[in-house]
Design a protein around this motif. Structure first.
Motif, PDB file in Angstrom:
ATOM      1  N   ALA A   1     177.986  40.600   0.758  1.00  0.00           N
ATOM      2  CA  ALA A   1     179.035  41.623   0.770  1.00  0.00           C
ATOM      3  C   ALA A   1     180.142  41.236  -0.191  1.00  0.00           C
ATOM      4  CB  ALA A   1     179.603  41.787   2.181  1.00  0.00           C
ATOM      5  N   ARG A   2     180.478  42.147  -1.077  1.00  0.00           N
ATOM      6  CA  ARG A   2     181.631  41.978  -1.967  1.00  0.00           C
ATOM      7  C   ARG A   2     182.795  42.654  -1.246  1.00  0.00           C
ATOM      8  NH1 ARG A   2     182.256  40.693  -7.355  1.00  0.00           N
ATOM      9  NH2 ARG A   2     179.996  40.430  -7.406  1.00  0.00           N
ATOM     10  N   GLU A   3     183.868  41.895  -1.004  1.00  0.00           N
ATOM     11  CA  GLU A   3     184.972  42.392  -0.188  1.00  0.00           C
ATOM     12  C   GLU A   3     186.296  42.293  -0.946  1.00  0.00           C
ATOM     13  OE1 GLU A   3     183.054  41.004   4.082  1.00  0.00           O
ATOM     14  OE2 GLU A   3     184.640  39.771   3.203  1.00  0.00           O
ATOM     15  N   ARG A   4     187.087  43.355  -0.860  1.00  0.00           N
ATOM     16  CA  ARG A   4     188.412  43.373  -1.490  1.00  0.00           C
ATOM     17  C   ARG A   4     189.476  43.145  -0.426  1.00  0.00           C
ATOM     18  NH1 ARG A   4     189.780  44.837  -6.117  1.00  0.00           N
ATOM     19  NH2 ARG A   4     188.040  46.260  -6.470  1.00  0.00           N
ATOM     20  N   LEU A   5     190.434  42.277  -0.726  1.00  0.00           N
ATOM     21  CA  LEU A   5     191.576  42.055   0.152  1.00  0.00           C
ATOM     22  C   LEU A   5     192.491  43.272   0.058  1.00  0.00           C
ATOM     23  CD1 LEU A   5     193.258  40.161   1.977  1.00  0.00           C
ATOM     24  CD2 LEU A   5     194.312  39.273  -0.126  1.00  0.00           C
TER      25      LEU A   5
END
Length: 135
Positions: free
Chosen positions: A57-61
């Protein structure tokens, strides 16, 4: 939109729990070793999380609020590609040595709710065990 809410009591201080939960760069690996096998920063506000089952999973803060002990992130791609995704952890002191961790995950399409809830249950079991054994 499906909204899944999970809570866990952790036998540790809120400060100790937040020190790990609030670590965007390496928090997932630190809170769920074995369940999460790798975390790396792809940019200052984007991390790539690899799970033991091979899911990436690529996750953005989205938000990091130290005063409220709350972190918010969104899955934005890789092997997981929901139409919409937003998740948060909030660390709440129950006492000096007990903490409530509140995990909220909003996801579209609604059909993903069951698998997300199951993943959250598995993750929370590891998180509770890992953080309850700290300091």
């Amino acid at each position: 939109m499906a909204s899944i809410v999970k809570e866990a009591l952790i036998e540790a201080s809120a400060d100790d729990v937040w020190a790990v939960i609030g670590d965007f760069a390496e928090g997932p690996t630190r809170i769920a070793p074995g369940y999460v096998v790798a975390t790396r920063l792809a940019a200052a506000d984007v991390r790539v999380v690899t799970f033991a089952d091979g899911v990436v999973a690529r996750e953005r803060l989205i938000a990091l609020d130290h005063a409220a002990r709350r972190i918010v992130w969104a899955v934005i791609g890789d092997t997981v590609r929901p139409a919409h995704d937003n998740a948060s952890f909030q660390v709440v002191a129950e006492s000096d040595t007990r903490t409530r961790l509140v995990w909220i995950h909003d996801v579209l399409p609604d059909e993903l709710a069951k698998s997300v809830a199951e993943a959250m249950d598995g993750g929370l079991a590891v998180i509770r065990e890992t953080l309850s054994t700290r300091g």
